[in-house]
Design a protein around this motif. Structure first.
Motif, PDB file in Angstrom:
ATOM      1  N   ALA E  99      75.024 108.078   0.441  1.00 60.58           N
ATOM      2  CA  ALA E  99      74.142 106.993   0.882  1.00 60.58           C
ATOM      3  C   ALA E  99      72.816 107.532   1.379  1.00 60.58           C
ATOM      4  CB  ALA E  99      74.833 106.172   1.967  1.00 60.58           C
ATOM      5  N   MET E 100      72.861 108.641   2.114  1.00 56.84           N
ATOM      6  CA  MET E 100      71.615 109.227   2.618  1.00 56.84           C
ATOM      7  C   MET E 100      70.718 109.655   1.455  1.00 56.84           C
ATOM      8  SD  MET E 100      72.989 111.624   5.761  1.00 56.84           S
ATOM      9  CE  MET E 100      74.065 110.941   7.038  1.00 56.84           C
ATOM     10  N   ILE E 112      70.845 104.071   9.789  1.00 60.69           N
ATOM     11  CA  ILE E 112      72.279 103.863   9.640  1.00 60.69           C
ATOM     12  C   ILE E 112      72.714 102.937  10.774  1.00 60.69           C
ATOM     13  CG2 ILE E 112      74.549 104.981   9.677  1.00 60.69           C
ATOM     14  CD1 ILE E 112      73.059 107.591   8.781  1.00 60.69           C
ATOM     15  N   VAL E 113      73.474 101.922  10.457  1.00 62.04           N
ATOM     16  CA  VAL E 113      74.062 101.094  11.519  1.00 62.04           C
ATOM     17  C   VAL E 113      75.564 101.315  11.474  1.00 62.04           C
ATOM     18  CG1 VAL E 113      72.208  99.394  11.476  1.00 62.04           C
ATOM     19  CG2 VAL E 113      74.241  99.033  10.089  1.00 62.04           C
ATOM     20  N   VAL E 176      71.567 101.653   5.833  1.00 60.14           N
ATOM     21  CA  VAL E 176      72.868 102.085   5.343  1.00 60.14           C
ATOM     22  C   VAL E 176      73.929 101.586   6.319  1.00 60.14           C
ATOM     23  CG1 VAL E 176      74.343 104.086   4.877  1.00 60.14           C
ATOM     24  CG2 VAL E 176      71.906 104.157   4.289  1.00 60.14           C
ATOM     25  N   LEU E 177      74.943 100.916   5.823  1.00 59.28           N
ATOM     26  CA  LEU E 177      76.067 100.542   6.676  1.00 59.28           C
ATOM     27  C   LEU E 177      77.000 101.735   6.719  1.00 59.28           C
ATOM     28  CD1 LEU E 177      76.970  96.798   6.270  1.00 59.28           C
ATOM     29  CD2 LEU E 177      75.080  97.935   7.395  1.00 59.28           C
ATOM     30  N   PRO E 196      66.218  97.088   1.253  1.00 57.93           N
ATOM     31  CA  PRO E 196      67.424  97.485   0.521  1.00 57.93           C
ATOM     32  C   PRO E 196      68.517  97.943   1.471  1.00 57.93           C
ATOM     33  CG  PRO E 196      65.476  98.475  -0.480  1.00 57.93           C
ATOM     34  CD  PRO E 196      65.026  97.834   0.799  1.00 57.93           C
ATOM     35  N   THR E 197      69.753  97.558   1.184  1.00 53.65           N
ATOM     36  CA  THR E 197      70.898  97.877   2.020  1.00 53.65           C
ATOM     37  C   THR E 197      71.934  98.602   1.174  1.00 53.65           C
ATOM     38  OG1 THR E 197      70.470  95.869   3.270  1.00 53.65           O
ATOM     39  CG2 THR E 197      72.623  96.883   3.573  1.00 53.65           C
ATOM     40  N   LEU E 198      72.467  99.683   1.721  1.00 50.57           N
ATOM     41  CA  LEU E 198      73.396 100.505   0.952  1.00 50.57           C
ATOM     42  C   LEU E 198      74.758 100.577   1.629  1.00 50.57           C
ATOM     43  CD1 LEU E 198      71.076 103.503  -0.012  1.00 50.57           C
ATOM     44  CD2 LEU E 198      71.879 101.674  -1.524  1.00 50.57           C
ATOM     45  N   ASP E 199      75.768 100.660   0.789  1.00 48.65           N
ATOM     46  CA  ASP E 199      77.149 100.833   1.216  1.00 48.65           C
ATOM     47  C   ASP E 199      77.596 102.219   0.772  1.00 48.65           C
ATOM     48  OD1 ASP E 199      80.085 100.049   1.624  1.00 48.65           O
ATOM     49  OD2 ASP E 199      79.996 100.440  -0.539  1.00 48.65           O
ATOM     50  N   GLY E 200      78.171 102.989   1.685  1.00 47.79           N
ATOM     51  CA  GLY E 200      78.516 104.362   1.378  1.00 47.79           C
ATOM     52  C   GLY E 200      79.483 104.516   0.220  1.00 47.79           C
TER      53      GLY E 200
END
Lengths: 248, 248, 248, 248, 248, 248
Positions: E99-100, E112-113, E176-177, E196-200
Motif C-alpha cells: 500500500a505504501m 495511514i489510518v 491507506v486503511l 484516492p483510498t487504498l486497502d492493503g
C-alpha cells in the motif's frame, strides 16, 4: 575516581545545586570536584553567552582537570564540550548529551522541557549537532520569566505541566528536564509523570563513571586527537600550557 | 557603506591578505574596515581554537562594529558568526556560509578544498550546522604540512590538484577554496579548473553588500533577536556594554 | 550590466510590476531587460502550468539573453531555472532560490507565505529540490480566491496576518513573500513584521549582480555544462540554435 | 484495458521498441496505444531536453489519452509525469518511478545503470524528487558514446559489466536498467546477473494495470486535483481544452 | 498462479475476511491459498506480538509456500516479511509495504489510518524501516476500544472521520486503511473520501501478481540471498528444512 | 544488583565467553545471571535467524527476568530488544545499542567491524532503526569463513586490520567490535588501534548499571508501556503469563 564538574556560568549557588545532585548519584568512591566559570554570565541562554561559556569551560578544565579522571560540562547545551574533548585525555561528558543518549534506551522519542524559549533553540541546535535529533520529539519551554537561582522551589509545577503536554501532544515517551539549574526537580516530580524522566546531571555522572570504567584509550588520530601546538596570544597560562602553544 | 572585516585569528598579515582581496571585490563606495582578534592563535583549525576565536570575534565586533553597516567574520568555519548576529543590528556574514550559499546557484553539488584534515572536519560540521550539507559533495584536504602565512605562493598547485580530484571522484560541480589565508588563490587558478570556483572572502563581500542593500529589519523575536540583559563578570567593557550586562 | 528578467507567465502587467521592483533594487549602472513568456497561462500555479512555463522560459532566454550578463527567472518556483543554466554561459538566478538562500543569513528558519494552496505545494517541492528545505519552517497560503493582477492593493493585509501566524506557530525567524506578483508588498509591510522579511525579486537582483561581479567561469563538465548537440524537431529557431540541434 | 504509452522523445523507432516490450509484458486484454512526442529531441538526456519533453508529454496526453484507462510516460526520468497526473483522471505512471517502487520489494538497496553521465544526474534527481532515494545505492553510467537507436545490439555487454560493478562496489541488491531505449536488455542479461534485474517498461505496465484494477478515485483536493481553469495563450487546442483554459 | 496469504495472527475469521477481499481483487486464474499463524495472538498490535508473529509467519511459509508462486504477509506492519524473503525463492509482499508503494503513484503524501495508538507506532516504524517515510504525512489512530473481529461493521464511520481529518490537517493526498482486519472497508467508504483510498490486501494482491509476471530471478548475493545452513535447535521440522539447518 | 544476560543464540560456550567479559566489567556487587536461548541457531546472522531469536529472547526473559534488576540482550543486533522493553518493568539494554550510544561520546563518527557480510547488513539496519546512523561511518566485515566459537583465538588479527582500514578510509574516530562472540577481543587489541575501541558486552553492562542507578519509572503510556492483555495460543506458559494473555 575524581570527576571535575565544571559549571559554565558564573553563579556559585548553581554550582552547589548541581554538585549536590551529582554527589547523590555518584557511586561510592567517586569524588565530585566543583569548578565555576571565571568569566561569563549569571546563566547561559543564547549563542553569545554560550560562546563565552565555551571559552570559560576551556579555561576551567585547563586549570582544574589535571588530577581528575573525567569531566562533566554542567550546563545543558554543553558549551565547550567537544573542544574540551580535544584538550584532554580523560573522558569529558555533557549533561545534555548524556541525557539524550540515555533517553534512547527508554522510549521511542524523547522531549526536553526547559525554562525559556532561547534555551529551547539552543537545545534544538545542540541535539542536531550531535546527530541525536532523530528521536527528539520536541523541546518545550516555559513562557514566563524565571529566576534560575530559585528554580527548584518555583518551577516544578510549571515544568510538570509542560511534561504532560509534550507527552500528550508530541508523542514523547521519555522526558528530559533540560537545564543545570533544574537539577533535582526531575526526582521531585518523576512519580507524577507517566513516562521515564531524566535529569541531566545524574545522567552525566553515570556516563562519566561508565567511561572511566571502560577506559577507552585517547585518540591519536581524528578530530578529537590533541591539536598540534601553535603560536598564540592572550590566553591564560593554564590554557596556553594545555594547548602547548608557543608565544607568537 | 562600511564593512567590518574581522579576522578571528591573531595574525595581521593574514588580515591584510584578506582585506586586499575584499577591497578588490567590493563595489565603489564600499569601505573595508579591518580588525584582528585580540587573543587566540596563529590560525584557527580545530574546536579548541574555534571556541576561543568565537569569543574573540564577539570582543572585536563589540569594539569595532559601532559605525559599520555590515560585518564579515573572516575565517572559513565562521567562528562566532551566529552569536555575532545576536549581538548586532547590522548584517553579519561569514566567508564559509557565503561561499556555500552562492555555490548553490552554480551547480548541483559543491566541494570545499582546504589545507589540513582538522580544517576538513570543522568545515564538514560547519556545513551541517547550516543545513547546507545536502549539496556538499566532499571536503578535501591537503595532507602535507602547510605554512598558512605563505599559502598563496606555495599552495596553489596542490590545491589545484585537489580541485581536479574532487571534480573527478566526488561529482563536484562547484569548488570552494576554504580558508581565509587562501584569499586570492581562487582567482589565480580558476581558469585551470573546469567548473566554477569560489573564494570565500569575495563571496562574503557580495553577500554583505547585498544584505545592506536589501536592508532587512533586525529581528525583534526569535533566536537572533538581541538577548535580554543579564548579570555578568569578567567580560571586556565593550562586550559587556554590547550585551547590556549588569555587574553581578 | 544588463540583466534579463523573464516573466514565465504571459501577463505583461505582472512583468511590469516585477521590473519596477527590480529597477528599484538594482545598482546604478544595472539595466533590467524585461521579457514575457510567449505562451502559457495568466500566472503559474501548478505542475501543468510550471511545465509549460519552463519551456516558455527556455524559449525566452534563447531569444533574449544574447547580450545580457545575467538572467532572472521571475516566478517564485523558478520554472526552467536549472534548465536555463545548462543553456547559458551567464549566471541565471530564480526569485525563489535567491530568497531562500539569503534567508539563511538572517535567521534559524524561514517561512514562505503565498497566495494559494497549489502554490504552497509547488514551493515546498521547490525548496526540497534545492536541498534548501532543512531550514524551511513552513509554507503558508491564503485560503481565499485572489486576483493576482491586483495583489499589491488587496493582499497586503491578509499576507501580513499569515506572516504573524507563521512566526508565532511555525518558529519562523525570517519571512519570504513568495510570488512574483507580490513584488513590492514586502516593502510595504516589513515594518509591521517583527522579523526580517524578504521579497524574491529584490533578492534575485542582488544575487544576479553578485554573480556577475564574482564572474565564475561557466562549467565545462558536470550536469550544468552545455549539453551536446542532438537532432531535434518542432523547436523555435532561437531555441534550436541555442541548443545547437540538428534537424532530425 | 487500453494503456497509452507516450514516448517523450521524437524517435519513432524507440517508441516501437518500447511498445514491443510493453506488449510482451501486458496481460491478455490489455491494449498498448503508442504516442510519440510531437516536438523535442532524438532522446532526452538533460534538463533542457526534459523540460521540453514534459511539455510535449502534456500535449500528447491531451491529444491521445481520451479513451485510455491509464498512461505510461515512457522515458526513464519520467518527464511530465506529475503534471500529467494533474491533467487526467486515469492513472499515470512513469517507467522510472515504477521500477524504483518495485525494486523496494526485491532487496535492501537498488542501483540504476544507464547510458550517459547526464542521464545519471537526471535519474539521481528523479529518485530524490520522489523521496525514493533512501534505498538507492548508486546510479552508474557508461562512459563511452552511445547510439541510442541501437542500444539493444550494442550495449548489453557494457551494461552487464556496470551491473556487476554496482553489485560489488555499491552494495546493490537489485539492478534497474534505466532508459526507455534499453527496453528488452534486462531480459537478455538477467540470467547473468546475480540479483533481480528490472526493466522500466515492464514495471510500468504492471503498475498501470495494477492501478486500473484498484480503480482509486481521482483526487478532488490536493496538489494532484484538476487545476482551476485559467486564461492562457499559445497552447495547442487539445491541451487548452484539457486545461479548460479561457483565451486571455 | 497460486498466492499464499499468510495471516500472522491466530484468528481464522480474520483470515477469511482478508481472503475474501484478496479473491475479489485477484486476476482470473489466480488462486488465493490461506494460512493462519499456528501460534500468537488474536491480532498483532505491538512489538512483543509482532516478534512472535514474525516467527509464526516463517513457520507458516516453511509449511505452506512449497507450491505457491508468491506469498502475501497479511498483517499491516508486515511481521516477518523481510525474513520470509530470505527463506523463499518466490516473491513475498506485505500489505503495508504494498500500500505504501502504490500510494506513491497517487499523490504527494499519504496517510495511514488505523485502529489503535499502538498500531500507529508500529506503522510509523514500519514506514521508516522501508525508507518509505519521506512521503508519509501521518499515521492517525482511533482512540476508542475496538473489536477487531467486527471491524467492518463498526469502524467504517470512525475511520472515515479520521480520513477526513488527516486530509485537512496533515496534507494527505492519499489515504491507506492500515490493518488486515479492515479489509473491505476502503471499498465501502472510498466514494466519500475526496482523495484516492487504498486497502492493503488489494494492493498486496496486485504487487504479488506483478512480481510473478515480472519473474525477477532470486538473489544469489546480498542480504536477501538464501542464508547459509547452520546448526539449530528447537525449530519445527518444516522451518528447519527450509533453513537447511543441521542438528546441533 | 542482578543483571540477566540473555544469549539469543543456542550456543552455551558463547554465553560463557560473554558472561566472563560482563563479570570482568561489572561493578562490585553486580551479579551476572546467564540465560541461553532455548531454540534457534548456533549464532544469529540474518533476518530469519534474528526473527527466531527475538521470539527466543522473549521466552527467556519471561522465564528468567523475574528477580533481576536489568536485562542485557547479548547479541549484536539486539534481537527482541524493543519487544523485551515492552514486556518488562526493569531496564533492558542491547550490546549494539549500548556500544553505539557510548561511541557518540568518544568521537565524531564510529565504525563497526564484524565477522560476516550478512552481519554487516543487519548492523546497518539496526543502527538505522535506532536513529543512530547519523554518526555511523561504516560497517566493515571480514570476507573469510569464520568459526564463531573460536573467534578470540583466530579473529583478533583480521579484525585489527579491518579497524585500521575503517579509520583510514571511512573517517572513523571510534571503533566498535560488533558481535557477542567477539567479547574480549577489543581489550586484546585496543592498544594497537589509534582511536577508542569499544566492546558491546562491556558497554551494555555499564548502560544497564547506569539505568538501574537512575531508576527511571516504567512508562505507563506510549509504545513501551505494558501491552494490553489479549487472547493467545501456542505460547510458552512463562511468556503467556508475562503477556497476561487469556486462552483463545
Amino acid at each position: 575516581m575524581r570527576i571535575l564538574l565544571v559549571n559554565p556560568n558564573i553563579t556559585h549557588s548553581i554550582t552547589e545545586t548541581m554538585v549536590a545532585e551529582a554527589r547523590r548519584t555518584a557511586s561510592p568512591g567517586t569524588e565530585i570536584v566543583p569548578a565555576t566559570a571565571a568569566f561569563g554570565t549569571l546563566y547561559v541562554e543564547n549563542r553569545v553567552e554560550a560562546s563565552i561559556a565555551a571559552h570559560a569551560v576551556l579555561e576551567a578544565v585547563a586549570e582544574h582537570a589535571g588530577d581528575c579522571d573525567a569531566v562533566i560540562v554542567c550546563a545543558f547545551g554543553d558549551p565547550g564540550l567537544l573542544a574540551a574533548r580535544e584538550l584532554l585525555d580523560v573522558p569529558v561528558v555533557g549533561i545534555a548529551e548524556s541525557a539524550m543518549l540515555l533517553a534512547h534506551t527508554l522510549g521511542r522519542r524523547y522531549s526536553i522541557v526547559c525554562m525559556t524559549s532561547r534555551l529551547r533553540t539552543w537545545y534544538l541546535e545542540c541535539a542536531q549537532s550531535y546527530g541525536l535529533h532523530t528521536r527528539l520529539a520536541a523541546v518545550r519551554a516555559l513562557d514566563t520569566p524565571v529566576d534560575v537561582t530559585r528554580a527548584r522551589e518555583t518551577l516544578a509545577e510549571p515544568l510538570l505541566a509542560l511534561c504532560e503536554r509534550t507527552i500528550a501532544e508530541d508523542d514523547a515517551e521519555v522526558v528530559v528536564l533540560g537545564g543545570g539549574p533544574l537539577a533535582g526537580i526531575a526526582r521531585d516530580i518523576a512519580d507524577r509523570i507517566p513516562v521515564p524522566t531524566l535529569d541531566g546531571v545524574s545522567c552525566a555522572v553515570q556516563m562519566a563513571e561508565s567511561l572511566v570504567r571502560l577506559a577507552p584509550r585517547p585518540p591519536r588520530v581524528g578530530s578529537h586527537a590533541r591539536p598540534r601546538p601553535k603560536p598564540a596570544r592572550g590566553l591564560s597560562p593554564a590554557l596556553a600550557t594545555a594547548m602547548r602553544t608557543t608565544a607568537l
